[in-house]
Scaffold this motif. Structure first.
Motif, PDB file in Angstrom:
ATOM      1  N   GLN A  88       1.616  -7.370   6.928  1.00 58.81           N
ATOM      2  CA  GLN A  88       0.459  -7.199   7.805  1.00 58.81           C
ATOM      3  C   GLN A  88      -0.650  -6.515   7.023  1.00 58.81           C
ATOM      4  N   LEU A  89      -1.825  -7.099   7.063  1.00 59.40           N
ATOM      5  CA  LEU A  89      -2.989  -6.557   6.377  1.00 59.40           C
ATOM      6  C   LEU A  89      -3.640  -5.511   7.274  1.00 59.40           C
ATOM      7  N   PHE A  90      -3.985  -4.345   6.685  1.00 59.30           N
ATOM      8  CA  PHE A  90      -4.677  -3.327   7.469  1.00 59.30           C
ATOM      9  C   PHE A  90      -5.752  -2.648   6.630  1.00 59.30           C
ATOM     10  N   GLN A  91      -6.743  -2.123   7.325  1.00 60.04           N
ATOM     11  CA  GLN A  91      -7.855  -1.416   6.698  1.00 60.04           C
ATOM     12  C   GLN A  91      -7.427   0.006   6.380  1.00 60.04           C
ATOM     13  N   ASP A  92      -7.812   0.494   5.222  1.00 57.45           N
ATOM     14  CA  ASP A  92      -7.515   1.861   4.820  1.00 57.45           C
ATOM     15  C   ASP A  92      -8.701   2.368   4.009  1.00 57.45           C
ATOM     16  N   TRP A  93      -8.626   3.590   3.575  1.00 56.10           N
ATOM     17  CA  TRP A  93      -9.679   4.197   2.775  1.00 56.10           C
ATOM     18  C   TRP A  93      -9.053   4.859   1.564  1.00 56.10           C
ATOM     19  N   LYS A  94      -9.652   4.655   0.384  1.00 55.64           N
ATOM     20  CA  LYS A  94      -9.256   5.382  -0.813  1.00 55.64           C
ATOM     21  C   LYS A  94     -10.160   6.610  -0.891  1.00 55.64           C
ATOM     22  N   LEU A  95      -9.557   7.745  -1.220  1.00 50.63           N
ATOM     23  CA  LEU A  95     -10.284   9.010  -1.201  1.00 50.63           C
ATOM     24  C   LEU A  95     -10.146   9.757  -2.523  1.00 50.63           C
ATOM     25  N   SER A  96     -11.187  10.475  -2.892  1.00 48.62           N
ATOM     26  CA  SER A  96     -11.123  11.399  -4.017  1.00 48.62           C
ATOM     27  C   SER A  96     -10.557  12.720  -3.491  1.00 48.62           C
ATOM     28  N   ARG A  97     -10.328  13.653  -4.392  1.00 49.33           N
ATOM     29  CA  ARG A  97      -9.872  14.984  -3.954  1.00 49.33           C
ATOM     30  C   ARG A  97     -10.894  15.624  -3.022  1.00 49.33           C
TER      31      ARG A  97
END
Length: 128
Positions: free
Chosen positions: A82-91
């Motif tokens: 299943q494809l889902f939206q996420d976010w990549k984050l810096s520290r």
């Protein structure tokens, strides 16, 4: 007379595309966390519960002229087909998300209070 191969460039800056790709890869190397991994830390069950904190983190970055794209990036991941939206984050953006989440969340509250005590201790140390 020597001839040199033509290096494709970006129309807007005249920067070779290879350098643009390299610069993008370097800026994205700081994006080491996924927002979805914070769900359990914050006691949330849905990624949408992070939206308020993410919006505040973006606003803070914009307000103090920190490049948003170097700290927060929309990505798509798959989980059991299943494809889902996420976010990549810096520290930095992870921290901003942690302190700017829902005020009724105990983890958010503890993070904010902990930040106060650390800053207070630092101020006392520096004023000696």
């Amino acid at each position: 007379m020597a001839t040199y191969p033509i290096i494709p460039t970006s129309k807007s800056y005249g920067t070779p595309k290879a350098i643009e790709h390299f610069m993008e890869a370097v800026s994205q190397s700081y994006l080491i966390f996924y927002a979805s991994d914070l769900l359990s830390d914050l006691g949330y069950s849905e990624l949408s519960e992070l939206n308020e904190g993410l919006a505040r983190a973006v606003a803070i970055c914009e307000t103090v002229d920190i490049p948003v794209d170097e700290n927060i990036k929309l990505v798509f991941r798959d989980n059991q087909a299943q494809l889902f939206q996420d976010w990549k984050l810096s520290r930095l953006s992870r921290y901003l998300l942690m302190v700017n989440g829902q005020p009724s969340n105990p983890t958010v509250g503890h993070t904010q209070v902990d930040m106060y005590y650390k800053l207070d201790k630092l101020n006392k140390t520096l004023s000696k």
